[in-house]
Design a protein around this motif. Structure first.
Motif, PDB file in Angstrom:
ATOM      1  N   LEU A 295       9.998  20.016  35.583  1.00 45.26           N
ATOM      2  CA  LEU A 295      11.175  19.369  36.166  1.00 45.26           C
ATOM      3  C   LEU A 295      11.917  20.267  37.136  1.00 45.26           C
ATOM      4  CD1 LEU A 295      12.590  17.655  32.958  1.00 45.26           C
ATOM      5  CD2 LEU A 295      11.107  16.662  34.713  1.00 45.26           C
ATOM      6  N   GLN A 296      11.941  21.568  36.850  1.00 45.96           N
ATOM      7  CA  GLN A 296      12.712  22.462  37.699  1.00 45.96           C
ATOM      8  C   GLN A 296      12.211  23.884  37.546  1.00 45.96           C
ATOM      9  OE1 GLN A 296      16.933  22.630  36.978  1.00 45.96           O
ATOM     10  NE2 GLN A 296      17.393  22.951  39.111  1.00 45.96           N
ATOM     11  N   LEU A 297      12.310  24.626  38.641  1.00 46.80           N
ATOM     12  CA  LEU A 297      11.965  26.041  38.660  1.00 46.80           C
ATOM     13  C   LEU A 297      13.215  26.806  39.068  1.00 46.80           C
ATOM     14  CD1 LEU A 297       9.693  28.187  38.495  1.00 46.80           C
ATOM     15  CD2 LEU A 297       9.318  27.829  40.925  1.00 46.80           C
ATOM     16  N   ILE A 298      13.696  27.693  38.186  1.00 44.23           N
ATOM     17  CA  ILE A 298      14.952  28.408  38.428  1.00 44.23           C
ATOM     18  C   ILE A 298      14.632  29.878  38.633  1.00 44.23           C
ATOM     19  CG2 ILE A 298      17.240  28.968  37.513  1.00 44.23           C
ATOM     20  CD1 ILE A 298      16.961  26.472  35.727  1.00 44.23           C
ATOM     21  N   LYS A 299      15.055  30.420  39.763  1.00 38.39           N
ATOM     22  CA  LYS A 299      14.818  31.826  40.094  1.00 38.39           C
ATOM     23  C   LYS A 299      16.110  32.603  39.872  1.00 38.39           C
ATOM     24  CE  LYS A 299      12.357  32.482  43.811  1.00 38.39           C
ATOM     25  NZ  LYS A 299      11.870  32.402  45.205  1.00 38.39           N
ATOM     26  N   TYR A 300      16.033  33.641  39.054  1.00 40.42           N
ATOM     27  CA  TYR A 300      17.216  34.443  38.760  1.00 40.42           C
ATOM     28  C   TYR A 300      17.479  35.402  39.911  1.00 40.42           C
ATOM     29  CZ  TYR A 300      17.354  32.786  33.953  1.00 40.42           C
ATOM     30  OH  TYR A 300      17.470  32.002  32.840  1.00 40.42           O
ATOM     31  N   GLN A 301      18.741  35.531  40.256  1.00 37.46           N
ATOM     32  CA  GLN A 301      19.131  36.489  41.287  1.00 37.46           C
ATOM     33  C   GLN A 301      19.448  37.851  40.690  1.00 37.46           C
ATOM     34  OE1 GLN A 301      22.261  33.926  43.049  1.00 37.46           O
ATOM     35  NE2 GLN A 301      21.189  34.224  44.967  1.00 37.46           N
ATOM     36  N   SER A 302      19.903  37.872  39.446  1.00 39.36           N
ATOM     37  CA  SER A 302      20.254  39.148  38.829  1.00 39.36           C
ATOM     38  C   SER A 302      19.015  39.944  38.447  1.00 39.36           C
ATOM     39  CB  SER A 302      21.118  38.903  37.591  1.00 39.36           C
ATOM     40  OG  SER A 302      20.452  38.024  36.693  1.00 39.36           O
ATOM     41  N   ILE A 324       9.029  36.989  32.973  1.00 43.54           N
ATOM     42  CA  ILE A 324       9.344  38.151  33.802  1.00 43.54           C
ATOM     43  C   ILE A 324       8.025  38.730  34.311  1.00 43.54           C
ATOM     44  CG2 ILE A 324      10.364  40.445  33.907  1.00 43.54           C
ATOM     45  CD1 ILE A 324      12.319  39.641  31.804  1.00 43.54           C
ATOM     46  N   PHE A 325       7.883  38.805  35.624  1.00 49.57           N
ATOM     47  CA  PHE A 325       6.651  39.267  36.251  1.00 49.57           C
ATOM     48  C   PHE A 325       6.719  40.775  36.496  1.00 49.57           C
ATOM     49  CE2 PHE A 325       6.971  34.801  37.070  1.00 49.57           C
ATOM     50  CZ  PHE A 325       5.673  34.337  36.935  1.00 49.57           C
ATOM     51  N   PRO A 326       5.571  41.388  36.816  1.00 47.33           N
ATOM     52  CA  PRO A 326       5.590  42.834  37.074  1.00 47.33           C
ATOM     53  C   PRO A 326       6.515  43.227  38.211  1.00 47.33           C
ATOM     54  CG  PRO A 326       3.344  42.067  36.754  1.00 47.33           C
ATOM     55  CD  PRO A 326       4.205  40.847  36.811  1.00 47.33           C
ATOM     56  N   ASN A 327       6.674  42.357  39.215  1.00 47.78           N
ATOM     57  CA  ASN A 327       7.569  42.661  40.330  1.00 47.78           C
ATOM     58  C   ASN A 327       7.964  41.359  41.005  1.00 47.78           C
ATOM     59  OD1 ASN A 327       5.382  42.022  42.232  1.00 47.78           O
ATOM     60  ND2 ASN A 327       4.528  43.997  41.582  1.00 47.78           N
ATOM     61  N   ALA A 328       8.889  41.462  41.940  1.00 43.61           N
ATOM     62  CA  ALA A 328       9.409  40.276  42.615  1.00 43.61           C
ATOM     63  C   ALA A 328       8.349  39.594  43.465  1.00 43.61           C
ATOM     64  CB  ALA A 328      10.611  40.668  43.479  1.00 43.61           C
ATOM     65  N   ARG A 329       7.450  40.369  44.049  1.00 37.07           N
ATOM     66  CA  ARG A 329       6.414  39.781  44.896  1.00 37.07           C
ATOM     67  C   ARG A 329       5.506  38.866  44.083  1.00 37.07           C
ATOM     68  NH1 ARG A 329       2.954  43.752  48.585  1.00 37.07           N
ATOM     69  NH2 ARG A 329       5.065  44.118  49.360  1.00 37.07           N
ATOM     70  N   GLU A 824      22.463  32.733  38.456  1.00 40.51           N
ATOM     71  CA  GLU A 824      22.899  34.046  38.006  1.00 40.51           C
ATOM     72  C   GLU A 824      22.800  34.102  36.501  1.00 40.51           C
ATOM     73  OE1 GLU A 824      23.547  36.745  39.280  1.00 40.51           O
ATOM     74  OE2 GLU A 824      24.045  36.451  41.373  1.00 40.51           O
ATOM     75  N   GLU A 825      22.104  35.101  35.977  1.00 41.77           N
ATOM     76  CA  GLU A 825      21.816  35.129  34.549  1.00 41.77           C
ATOM     77  C   GLU A 825      23.076  35.306  33.717  1.00 41.77           C
ATOM     78  OE1 GLU A 825      18.656  37.299  31.580  1.00 41.77           O
ATOM     79  OE2 GLU A 825      19.312  38.295  33.404  1.00 41.77           O
ATOM     80  N   ALA A 958      12.364  44.057  43.455  1.00 49.20           N
ATOM     81  CA  ALA A 958      12.667  43.934  42.036  1.00 49.20           C
ATOM     82  C   ALA A 958      13.777  44.884  41.634  1.00 49.20           C
ATOM     83  CB  ALA A 958      11.425  44.232  41.212  1.00 49.20           C
ATOM     84  N   ALA A 959      14.697  44.366  40.836  1.00 52.63           N
ATOM     85  CA  ALA A 959      15.754  45.226  40.311  1.00 52.63           C
ATOM     86  C   ALA A 959      15.196  46.156  39.241  1.00 52.63           C
ATOM     87  CB  ALA A 959      16.870  44.378  39.728  1.00 52.63           C
ATOM     88  N   THR A 960      14.164  45.729  38.540  1.00 52.69           N
ATOM     89  CA  THR A 960      13.497  46.577  37.552  1.00 52.69           C
ATOM     90  C   THR A 960      12.010  46.457  37.749  1.00 52.69           C
ATOM     91  OG1 THR A 960      13.441  44.768  35.966  1.00 52.69           O
ATOM     92  CG2 THR A 960      15.325  46.259  35.846  1.00 52.69           C
ATOM     93  N   HIS A 961      11.280  47.472  37.352  1.00 56.31           N
ATOM     94  CA  HIS A 961       9.824  47.441  37.467  1.00 56.31           C
ATOM     95  C   HIS A 961       9.243  47.291  36.070  1.00 56.31           C
ATOM     96  CE1 HIS A 961       5.779  48.262  38.862  1.00 56.31           C
ATOM     97  NE2 HIS A 961       5.650  49.109  37.849  1.00 56.31           N
ATOM     98  N   LEU A 962       8.582  46.169  35.818  1.00 51.72           N
ATOM     99  CA  LEU A 962       8.034  45.894  34.501  1.00 51.72           C
ATOM    100  C   LEU A 962       6.518  45.866  34.597  1.00 51.72           C
ATOM    101  CD1 LEU A 962      10.496  43.058  33.550  1.00 51.72           C
ATOM    102  CD2 LEU A 962      10.580  45.429  32.830  1.00 51.72           C
TER     103      LEU A 962
END
Length: 1025
Positions: A295-302, A324-329, A824-825, A958-962
């Motif tokens: 129904l919807q895809l929500i992308k977090y900005q934080s 949560i993906f490894p990086n924003a890309r 925004e989370e 990415a704000a964090t690298h996972l």
């Protein structure tokens, strides 16, 4: 006539008024070409600080006469000098005789100084320090002594006492345009020196605790990579440490909540239309989600690598799952594939979004390499495509080159062959336009060829005396179904010192390039198209010593360089590319490299006149400008690092662009009583930057109108403020406009072009574009936007309008790009949306993000003089000032009359039936609010427009690298209200690509296999739709 000193050829009305204002004497005059009638002239005459414009028209025999009011016989002359000579005598019908000819300004040598239009004069600084310096320091020292008795920080006060002896020097530097308070920074750095060790001790402990829960990341690394622009590095370092402590304290709780990592895989099968979630180590899938259940895809900005899927379940309930993906890309690749899957299974006859590739390259008069794969697939440096989506073919490819030594046919064949080898598609040529070695090629997918019509091409020479084509521009325009596109590729004047010449090149191209609908020829080129892309070798340089530039490049401190980029600086001064947008620059300068390598910049060049310095610079740029409330998203912006035949690196940008199709109403015309929609106006108010006292009228242009409509003359006029003219129209003097189709879905995509024209001269004082979408409804909505003319800002317009849609024609549907939103989370929960929410304008950035934020100020504070409002917005009684918002594209803003407003001084009477009022704050889109003024806190669980990150420039860093990703099943089922036909806040558009030819056994990209990590606990409520 060409030698007449008073004849200025085709200068604009604004420039003419500036020259007369400089002359300053009654009877000063000049003659320029008319903008409204070909072969006619405009006589501009200064009298009592106001400029009067008279049209000089030729008759059928070629005789010239000054246009007079009805009933007065016109005097005819064979030549223009004869006419001017006759009107130098009194009693000839002019407001004053022609006494003082204003000569053409002498061509100035290109330099880094201000141009010849009078922008470089010195303006007294408001509140400047008086010549007598002694009273101010004594008064401040007295205040400091009073504080010493009540403050325990006596040592700190000592540092401040020393500063007070130098603060006058800071104020004087500020008045002369230096933004930094050097002495204050030194005093603060000295006073806070002892604070460093305390913060280092605290920070080390917090970082150690943070690494326990988030091993790969070092929270301080982003701050350390940035280049600081302050005069005192120690003070900036201290502020950075404090910011890092604040960040760690606020995020530590979230890190603790993450818990043990669980790894999972996501497989996106575009061909079958499913998303499969699998746990690592288990062979069987955990869940298979069909595309029609998302129904919807929500992308977090934080958290730039985090996304939430809202899926439908039985009994009209929904389930939210975070990944949560490894990086924003990787997250962006996942979103693009979901969008592609949705498009492929939408069963639409016509596309609603297309992908556009724009590339620019100065080839350096050498043949290209055998392969252009990295350029055409957006790979290299900067914001690039993920390898999963890099080979998805775009719908349109627009390639601009400069110093291209290949023949026209040879170059086109080479591009088509390159794309066929990469994408397995035979692209069709839409247009080719060349000017010497400047070329532009537009290629389109075969299935879209029938959708393109009204193709126009044009070129402008801006070389020596505007006669040589070594510099200039080529352009192409066309319609894609119902959406107009314009593309301009240019090569501007070179040399670090030729900033003014480049600005003039831009102005000449803007004025002379003949593109788009001929009926809109009187409008600014930047307003004629739904989407205009401008790119090429703009040749703007960096104003910094070459060794300092090289040092910043090595450290990748691009922000420090972008702050001295000439293009950014000129845009800040509103001299070029007004209200254009540009993606974030995160790649090194693309000029001037040593040929054969990308490791060395060659900044010295031997010329016959001596050694020339060419500092490394971002000469090659891509910018764009779109109508308000349209959909455009920049998905990538970067340069290649493996094409080394030229001293320039090729630059690329990719966009997702919303398009409209030819609307077919559900009810055939004539099948019943014809219900009409109508566009009604309650009032319009205009402020013009002009010294004229002319009466004006408004022309309304739109593809949704059968003919051009015109208002009556203005019913209100105020010219008490020198250099400005305020005009007003009441509803009785504004036409009711009837669109050709009354359907809401059709009207939501339409725009109005307004032109403010003088009654006597019929020349435009300014034009603007208004979107109808936000004005649809029974209540009038307020709009505010800028006025443009020939690339310059000429004023502001605001008013109240509404678009009435008949009952039975108010149905609409969700667009394919409206199912992706931002959230925004850690924002607060949103209130319930209204029953019939209205779509808000898409918020777009109109200034470079790389530049420092402006201080409190407005586009032109002089506008406020008409209302008695100081250069600061007034909050409502008992209400704190709100945050400053950000201007949307074109600066348009609509708001409901029910919004809170503050009445102004009682000295000014209500006008046009509405009380005068001032906004609470420089709210989003106000034509006088500074662009990029700040961000609003986003409510949680709301469908949100993108916060201005450069036209969809979704800040993919990415704000964090996972290192791992995995889903977290939310588990809590919530009822999902039926999706509204219109959103309270329109969700932002997201990227898509059409599926390429099969690349594997899975077909259509096969699958995207990703890892995921559980997201931290968050509000289980799904986003409202």
């Amino acid at each position: 006539m060409a030698a007449a000193r008073w004849y200025h050829r085709d200068i604009s009305q604004v420039v003419a008024e500036e020259l007369l204002g400089k002359a300053g004497r009654d009877g000063s005059f000049l003659v320029r070409d008319s903008e409204s009638v070909k072969g006619a002239y405009a006589l501009c005459l200064l009298f009592q600080r106001h400029v009067y414009t008279y049209r000089i028209l030729p008759d059928e025999e070629g005789l010239l006469s000054v246009q007079t009011i009805q009933g007065i016989q016109a005097k005819c002359f064979r030549t223009l000098p004869e006419l001017i000579g006759a009107y130098q005598h009194p009693n000839n019908g002019l407001v004053t005789p022609l006494l003082h000819a204003v000569p053409r300004p002498r061509p100035e040598e290109d330099s880094d100084g201000e141009d010849a239009r009078g922008w470089g004069h010195t303006v007294p600084c408001p509140g400047a320090v008086p010549s007598s310096r002694s009273p101010i320091p004594q008064q401040l020292h007295q205040r400091l002594q009073e504080q010493l008795h009540s403050s325990p920080a006596s040592d700190f006060m000592g540092f401040m006492a020393e500063y007070l002896t130098h603060h006058v020097q800071d104020l004087e530097a500020l008045c002369h345009g230096h933004p930094q308070l050097r002495h204050l920074s030194t005093a603060l750095a000295t006073a806070c020196r002892a604070l460093h060790s305390e913060i280092d001790f605290t920070l080390a402990g917090l970082e150690t605790l943070a690494r326990v829960f988030d091993p790969p990341v070092s929270p301080r690394s982003p701050a350390r990579e940035q280049g600081f622009l302050s005069s005192d590095p120690d003070l900036e370092l201290l502020l950075s440490k404090i910011s890092t402590v604040n960040h760690l304290l606020s995020s530590l709780e979230k890190k603790v909540k993450v818990g043990k990592s669980q790894r999972a895989g996501l497989v996106v099968d575009v061909e079958s239309g499913t998303v499969t979630v699998t746990k690592r180590g288990s062979g069987s899938p955990e869940e298979v989600i069909p595309q029609d259940k998302i129904l919807q895809l929500i992308k977090y900005q934080s958290v730039q690598s985090k996304v939430r899927l809202v899926c439908a379940r039985e009994n009209q309930k929904s389930l939210s799952r975070d990944f949560i993906f490894p990086n924003a890309r990787k997250r962006e690749a996942f979103c693009q594939l979901l969008q592609l899957m949705r498009i492929q299974h939408s069963n639409l006859d016509e596309p609603e979004i297309i992908s556009v590739y724009v590339g620019t390259w100065n080839m350096g008069s050498t043949p290209p390499p055998r392969s252009l794969a990295s350029w055409l697939t957006s790979r290299g440096l900067g914001r690039t495509q993920d390898e999963t989506t890099a080979c998805i073919p775009h719908d349109l490819y627009v390639i601009g080159t400069q110093e291209n030594s290949l023949g026209d046919r040879e170059w086109v064949e080479f591009l088509c062959a390159s794309l066929k080898s990469l994408m397995a598609i035979d692209y069709r040529v839409v247009a080719l336009q060349c000017l010497w070695s400047i070329k532009i090629v537009v290629l389109v997918k075969p299935e879209h060829q029938r959708r393109i019509s009204h193709v126009h091409t044009s070129s402008v020479k801006t070389g020596i005396a505007n006669t040589l084509g070594n510099k200039g521009a080529v352009g192409v325009s066309f319609l894609f179904n119902g959406t107009s596109f314009g593309f301009v590729n240019c090569h501007l004047a070179s040399g670090s010192e030729k900033t003014h010449r480049r600005n003039q090149n831009y102005s000449d191209i803007l004025h002379s390039l003949a593109l788009g609908d001929k009926r809109l020829g009187g409008f600014d080129l930047t307003l004629r198209f739904t989407h205009l892309f401008w790119f090429g070798d703009l040749n703007y340089r960096l104003d910094m010593d070459v060794q300092d530039i090289l040092t910043h490049i090595v450290k990748k401190e691009f922000q420090a360089l972008l702050a001295v980029d000439q293009l950014n600086l000129e845009r800040e001064k509103n001299k070029v590319f007004l209200r254009f947008s540009e993606g974030d620059i995160s790649f090194p300068p693309t000029y001037r490299y040593e040929r054969g390598t990308r490791d060395t910049y060659v900044w010295q060049k031997s010329k016959p006149t001596g050694m020339r310095i060419n500092v490394p610079s971002w000469c090659d740029r891509i910018l764009w400008k779109s109508h308000p409330e349209t959909h455009v998203v920049c998905n990538s912006y970067g340069c290649t690092d493996d094409i080394v035949t030229s001293d320039h690196s090729p630059v690329f940008a990719t966009f997702e662009v919303g398009v409209t199709s030819q609307f077919v109403p559900k009810e055939a015309p004539g099948s019943g009583p014809e219900a009409l929609a109508c566009i009604e106006w309650e009032s319009i108010e205009v402020i013009l930057k002009t010294s004229s006292r002319s009466k004006c009228y408004i022309e309304f242009h739109s593809y949704c109108l059968e003919d051009v409509q015109r208002s009556g003359e203005n019913t209100f006029q105020n010219c008490d403020i020198p250099g400005f003219l305020k005009l007003g129209w009441s509803s009785k003097h504004l036409p009711v406009l009837n669109p050709i189709l009354p359907d809401l879905e059709y009207l939501g995509d339409q725009h109005l072009l307004l032109s403010i024209k003088g009654v006597e001269s019929c020349e435009s004082y300014g034009e603007c574009c208004l979107a109808l979408r936000s004005a649809i409804g029974s209540a009038a909505q307020q709009f505010e936007t800028f006025l443009f003319h020939r690339g310059e800002e000429t004023g502001s317009v605001r008013g109240w309008m509404r678009v009435r849609v008949p009952r039975g024609r108010s149905g609409t549907r969700e667009r394919l790009y409206e199912w992706i939103s931002f959230e925004e989370e850690d924002a607060e929960p949103a209130a319930e949306p209204p029953a019939c929410p209205k779509p808000a304008p898409q918020r777009l950035r109109s200034r470079p993000r790389s530049l420092p934020e402006p201080a409190t100020g407005y586009t032109n504070p002089a506008y406020f003089i008409f209302e008695g409002v100081p250069n600061a917005w007034l909050p409502a009684p008992g209400e704190a000032p709100r945050q400053r918002g950000e201007s949307p594209a074109e600066g348009q803003r609509c708001r409901s009359p029910a919004g809170a407003r503050v009445p102004l001084s009682s000295q000014e009477e209500p006008w046009c039936g509405r009380p005068r009022c001032a906004p609470l704050s420089p709210s989003p889109g106000h034509p006088l609010s500074p662009p990029r003024a700040g961000h609003h806190k986003r409510p949680k669980s709301a469908v949100l427009t993108r916060d201005a990150l450069g036209l969809g420039d979704c800040s993919l860093y990415a704000a964090t690298h996972l290192s791992q990703v995995s889903p977290q099943g939310r588990g809590d089922r919530q009822e999902l209200p039926p999706r509204q036909t219109q959103h309270g806040l329109e969700p932002p558009p997201r990227p898509h690509r059409e599926a390429p030819r099969p690349l594997g056994k899975r077909g259509a990209l096969g699958a995207l296999d990703l890892e995921a990590q559980p997201a931290p606990p968050a509000d289980p409520q799904p986003a409202r739709m």
